[in-house]
Scaffold this motif. Structure first.
Motif, PDB file in Angstrom:
ATOM      1  N   VAL A 129      51.280  79.830 108.481  1.00  0.00           N
ATOM      2  CA  VAL A 129      51.064  80.220 109.884  1.00  0.00           C
ATOM      3  C   VAL A 129      51.001  78.991 110.786  1.00  0.00           C
ATOM      4  N   SER A 130      51.719  77.924 110.415  1.00  0.00           N
ATOM      5  CA  SER A 130      51.659  76.712 111.229  1.00  0.00           C
ATOM      6  C   SER A 130      52.698  76.800 112.343  1.00  0.00           C
ATOM      7  N   CYS A 131      52.930  75.654 113.018  1.00  0.00           N
ATOM      8  CA  CYS A 131      53.787  75.663 114.200  1.00  0.00           C
ATOM      9  C   CYS A 131      55.223  76.088 113.893  1.00  0.00           C
ATOM     10  N   LYS A 132      55.687  75.853 112.654  1.00  0.00           N
ATOM     11  CA  LYS A 132      57.068  76.255 112.347  1.00  0.00           C
ATOM     12  C   LYS A 132      57.206  77.774 112.334  1.00  0.00           C
ATOM     13  N   THR A 133      56.138  78.486 111.977  1.00  0.00           N
ATOM     14  CA  THR A 133      56.159  79.950 112.039  1.00  0.00           C
ATOM     15  C   THR A 133      56.166  80.415 113.495  1.00  0.00           C
ATOM     16  N   VAL A 134      55.379  79.731 114.338  1.00  0.00           N
ATOM     17  CA  VAL A 134      55.366  80.059 115.764  1.00  0.00           C
ATOM     18  C   VAL A 134      56.766  79.870 116.363  1.00  0.00           C
ATOM     19  N   GLU A 135      57.420  78.762 115.979  1.00  0.00           N
ATOM     20  CA  GLU A 135      58.788  78.507 116.459  1.00  0.00           C
ATOM     21  C   GLU A 135      59.728  79.624 116.008  1.00  0.00           C
ATOM     22  N   THR A 136      59.572  80.074 114.773  1.00  0.00           N
ATOM     23  CA  THR A 136      60.400  81.155 114.225  1.00  0.00           C
ATOM     24  C   THR A 136      60.183  82.446 115.010  1.00  0.00           C
ATOM     25  N   LEU A 137      58.934  82.695 115.412  1.00  0.00           N
ATOM     26  CA  LEU A 137      58.587  83.969 116.042  1.00  0.00           C
ATOM     27  C   LEU A 137      58.893  84.008 117.539  1.00  0.00           C
ATOM     28  N   ASP A 138      59.176  82.844 118.118  1.00  0.00           N
ATOM     29  CA  ASP A 138      59.405  82.770 119.550  1.00  0.00           C
ATOM     30  C   ASP A 138      60.578  83.683 119.953  1.00  0.00           C
ATOM     31  N   GLY A 139      60.301  84.639 120.812  1.00  0.00           N
ATOM     32  CA  GLY A 139      61.357  85.498 121.345  1.00  0.00           C
ATOM     33  C   GLY A 139      61.838  86.607 120.422  1.00  0.00           C
ATOM     34  N   VAL A 140      61.188  86.849 119.306  1.00  0.00           N
ATOM     35  CA  VAL A 140      61.661  87.935 118.432  1.00  0.00           C
ATOM     36  C   VAL A 140      61.077  89.280 118.887  1.00  0.00           C
ATOM     37  N   ASP A 141      61.810  90.343 118.571  1.00  0.00           N
ATOM     38  CA  ASP A 141      61.404  91.679 119.012  1.00  0.00           C
ATOM     39  C   ASP A 141      60.537  92.384 117.971  1.00  0.00           C
ATOM     40  N   TYR A 142      60.730  92.007 116.723  1.00  0.00           N
ATOM     41  CA  TYR A 142      60.035  92.730 115.657  1.00  0.00           C
ATOM     42  C   TYR A 142      59.880  91.793 114.458  1.00  0.00           C
ATOM     43  N   VAL A 143      58.781  91.970 113.736  1.00  0.00           N
ATOM     44  CA  VAL A 143      58.554  91.141 112.547  1.00  0.00           C
ATOM     45  C   VAL A 143      58.392  92.020 111.310  1.00  0.00           C
ATOM     46  N   ILE A 144      59.115  91.654 110.267  1.00  0.00           N
ATOM     47  CA  ILE A 144      58.884  92.273 108.963  1.00  0.00           C
ATOM     48  C   ILE A 144      57.966  91.327 108.192  1.00  0.00           C
ATOM     49  N   LEU A 145      56.744  91.793 107.931  1.00  0.00           N
ATOM     50  CA  LEU A 145      55.783  90.974 107.189  1.00  0.00           C
ATOM     51  C   LEU A 145      55.874  91.360 105.709  1.00  0.00           C
ATOM     52  N   VAL A 146      56.380  90.431 104.902  1.00  0.00           N
ATOM     53  CA  VAL A 146      56.500  90.706 103.469  1.00  0.00           C
ATOM     54  C   VAL A 146      55.193  90.279 102.806  1.00  0.00           C
ATOM     55  N   MET A 147      54.480  91.258 102.289  1.00  0.00           N
ATOM     56  CA  MET A 147      53.178  90.967 101.681  1.00  0.00           C
ATOM     57  C   MET A 147      53.275  91.185 100.176  1.00  0.00           C
ATOM     58  N   GLU A 148      53.013  90.118  99.435  1.00  0.00           N
ATOM     59  CA  GLU A 148      52.994  90.256  97.979  1.00  0.00           C
ATOM     60  C   GLU A 148      51.687  90.948  97.597  1.00  0.00           C
ATOM     61  N   ASP A 149      51.775  91.898  96.678  1.00  0.00           N
ATOM     62  CA  ASP A 149      50.563  92.578  96.231  1.00  0.00           C
ATOM     63  C   ASP A 149      49.667  91.572  95.511  1.00  0.00           C
ATOM     64  N   GLY A 150      48.382  91.771  95.616  1.00  0.00           N
ATOM     65  CA  GLY A 150      47.431  90.882  94.941  1.00  0.00           C
ATOM     66  C   GLY A 150      46.585  90.118  95.928  1.00  0.00           C
ATOM     67  N   LEU A 151      45.559  89.469  95.387  1.00  0.00           N
ATOM     68  CA  LEU A 151      44.538  88.798  96.178  1.00  0.00           C
ATOM     69  C   LEU A 151      45.093  87.732  97.126  1.00  0.00           C
ATOM     70  N   PHE A 152      45.939  86.836  96.593  1.00  0.00           N
ATOM     71  CA  PHE A 152      46.461  85.738  97.415  1.00  0.00           C
ATOM     72  C   PHE A 152      47.408  86.266  98.487  1.00  0.00           C
ATOM     73  N   GLY A 153      48.283  87.190  98.057  1.00  0.00           N
ATOM     74  CA  GLY A 153      49.290  87.730  98.968  1.00  0.00           C
ATOM     75  C   GLY A 153      48.669  88.360 100.190  1.00  0.00           C
ATOM     76  N   LEU A 154      47.615  89.148  99.984  1.00  0.00           N
ATOM     77  CA  LEU A 154      47.056  89.840 101.146  1.00  0.00           C
ATOM     78  C   LEU A 154      46.176  88.915 101.981  1.00  0.00           C
ATOM     79  N   HIS A 155      45.513  87.956 101.344  1.00  0.00           N
ATOM     80  CA  HIS A 155      44.719  86.997 102.127  1.00  0.00           C
ATOM     81  C   HIS A 155      45.606  86.187 103.065  1.00  0.00           C
ATOM     82  N   ASP A 156      46.751  85.731 102.546  1.00  0.00           N
ATOM     83  CA  ASP A 156      47.644  84.914 103.369  1.00  0.00           C
ATOM     84  C   ASP A 156      48.348  85.769 104.426  1.00  0.00           C
ATOM     85  N   ALA A 157      48.660  87.027 104.072  1.00  0.00           N
ATOM     86  CA  ALA A 157      49.273  87.936 105.058  1.00  0.00           C
ATOM     87  C   ALA A 157      48.293  88.219 106.192  1.00  0.00           C
ATOM     88  N   ASP A 158      47.008  88.263 105.857  1.00  0.00           N
ATOM     89  CA  ASP A 158      45.980  88.534 106.859  1.00  0.00           C
ATOM     90  C   ASP A 158      45.991  87.470 107.961  1.00  0.00           C
TER      91      ASP A 158
END
Lengths: 273, 288
Positions: A166-195
């Motif tokens: 979720v650092s600045c490169k993600t912000v750059e990626t998200l700039d101006g997008v209409d919709y986001v597909i959040l790919v969440m891996e099942d399990g403890l780490f996957g959902l913590h990082d997706a959060d």
């Protein structure tokens, strides 16, 4: 429609969703914005055209420099370091802000291009595919990401495969997008990082849906998280050895009937027309 | 002397944190540093108690005094990050804190304010002190936060008279990873046997060479593709790099994480094997 694919945790399955969705759709282009670990190109072989992306770094004319070190004092990134004999410039630390020449009273600072990476362009069955690569030793691929996104496109849709985290490169990626597909891996780490991504998306007010990937039958942590937080579940993809095997070899899954159904469900959920 | 060992990967999701959690019980005299500041996960599994929370001011961001601003547009024109709109609204998420807007403003309407980019935590675990951090999602300067985690973990090591620091890193090769790998004594590069895993391993090896750090390679889930495992081994062999461990794919390892157990402390047979014991002898921070 501009659609970004992000995940939080690395290895959640962004690339697999991105390349298969791109291959399955018509009138679409794909941008691989994970410039530190770009992998989409491994699934989409073809002829390359490659462009270099530069940042502008200062060169200091030592004959004009009075060693006042106003430039070094100004530089917020410690890219200019004063020594007794000259001002040293650390190319990799420079953030391309072009501020140092503004503070130099002697006009001793000019700029030169410094390559930070490349943009590779391929034509995949008539659809444009751009892949950015950050050169080893460079700090940030943000300019590569923005350059790719600014490239003109005649396609109806653009899919942007983003970096993990979720650092600045993600912000750059998200700039101006209409919709986001959040790919969440099942399990403890996957959902913590997706959060952490959910927090960012809510702040940026971008609509999103979740793909619960590598979902385990008996572990319901991912499913519970989605329900508790009232998130929009696009599709649940079970852990599948066939998918895993094909993907690990750089093969697409669009030939699998079961995967086509998954893609159809995502397309419908996102509202891609 | 303090000895630092970093776990890195290039590609995400190859098993850095799982390996870190497996190694921790075998390292004496330890300080743990979780440098994956935008996806810190060790604290989820390892029992810990937060002793101290430290806000980290990593950047200065501009604030405009609307009473002074004449909307002349000079700041927007000079901002190389497109962070200032034509009607002079600053998008703080795009700002990198360069201070150019501050120096070009003819009426001094812009001031630079220290901004928190994340929190650092000093924690106690059954295996020794742990330092981790959480980047505020979307913030800049994450590389500085990584550097700060390392600085405080070195301080903690000195204070507690510990000689070993185990660092869990983030995926990629950019600023966070460069902050993590620079100056460590040894790096373990975790990969998986796939086209992507191999591609990204080559990039992190290149970075390790550039910063002159000794590396060992670990192939995780190696039995998912014996073919790619061999390709990786051949490549490493040619590069003069040792593949020091191959971990089999096993659902039990995944389940132990979800049950909040270090995989190496569960009854999983791999962690009693000779391969694992031999691997430990190659890690410079393990006291044998």
């Amino acid at each position: 429609m501009n659609i970004a694919i992000v995940s939080g945790k690395g290895g959640s399955g962004k690339t697999t969703i991105a390349v298969n969705l791109f291959s399955y759709l018509k009138d679409v282009r794909l941008i691989d914005a994970d410039t530190e670990a770009p992998n989409d190109h491994l699934y989409l072989p073809g002829e390359d055209a490659t462009d270099t992306v530069n940042k502008e770094i200062p060169i200091i004319d030592q004959t004009l420099c009075t060693k006042c070190h106003a430039c070094a004092d100004f530089c917020a990134f410690n890219a200019i370091v004063p020594t007794k004999t000259k001002m040293l410039v650390f190319d990799d630390l420079c953030h391309d802000c072009r501020g140092c020449h503004l503070v130099c009273q002697e006009g001793a600072i000019s700029y030169k291009n410094h390559p930070i990476g490349t943009i590779m362009t391929r034509n995949i069955d008539g659809k444009p595919f751009l892949s950015g690569t950050l050169s080893i030793g460079e700090q940030s691929g943000n300019k590569i990401i923005s350059t790719m996104k600014e490239t003109k496109s005649t396609t109806k849709h653009t899919i942007i495969d983003g970096p993990p985290g979720v650092s600045c490169k993600t912000v750059e990626t998200l700039d101006g997008v209409d919709y986001v597909i959040l790919v969440m891996e099942d399990g403890l780490f996957g959902l913590h990082d997706a959060d952490m991504v959910v927090e960012l998306l809510n702040e940026l007010k971008i609509p999103f849906g979740v793909v619960l990937n590598k979902a385990y039958d008996h572990v319901h942590v991912g499913q519970n998280y989605i329900q508790e937080n009232l998130l929009n579940l696009l599709v649940r993809i079970p852990y599948d050895e066939t998918y895993q095997n094909l993907s690990s070899k750089g093969k697409l899954l669009t030939g699998e009937i079961s995967y086509q159904r998954i893609l159809d469900t995502i397309i419908k959920g996102v509202g891609i027309i | 002397m303090i000895h630092e060992l970093a776990i890195l990967s290039g590609k995400g999701g190859t098993g850095k944190t799982t390996l870190a959690l497996s190694l921790i019980p075998f390292i004496e005299d330890l300080v743990i540093a979780d440098c994956d500041v935008d996806a810190p996960d060790i604290h989820l599994v390892l029992a810990n108690q937060t002793i101290n929370t430290i806000p980290f001011y990593g950047i200065q961001k501009p604030f405009i005094n609307d009473n002074l601003c004449t909307k002349c547009g000079l700041c927007a024109m000079h901002c190389n990050y497109g962070a200032i709109s034509d009607d002079i609204i600053i998008d703080l998420k795009k700002c990198e804190g360069c201070t150019v807007c501050n120096i070009v403003c003819p009426v001094h309407a812009i001031s630079m304010v220290d901004t928190v980019i994340g929190d650092l935590y000093e924690k106690e675990t059954p295996y020794g002190p742990m330092i981790d951090a959480r980047l505020i999602p979307g913030e800049e300067a994450s590389g500085k936060l990584v550097a700060e985690v390392r600085r405080i973990s070195r301080e903690a090591a000195k204070k507690a008279n510990k000689n070993h620091i185990l660092i869990d890193g983030s995926p990629g090769v950019g600023c966070n990873v460069m902050s993590t790998i620079t100056g460590v004594n040894q790096a373990i590069l975790v990969t998986e046997p796939s086209e992507s895993g191999f591609h990204d391993l080559k990039r992190i090896i290149q970075l390790a060479k550039m910063v002159s750090v000794d590396v060992l390679v670990v192939v995780n889930k190696y039995n998912n593709s014996i073919q790619y495992t061999q390709i990786i081994e051949e490549y490493c062999n040619n590069e003069g790099i040792e593949v020091a461990l191959k971990i089999p794919y096993d659902k039990a390892i995944f389940h132990s994480i979800n049950n909040l157990e270090s995989p190496s402390l569960s009854t999983h047979p791999f962690f009693q094997s000779d391969e694992w014991k031999q691997f430990l002898t190659k890690i410079q921070v393990v006291n044998i």
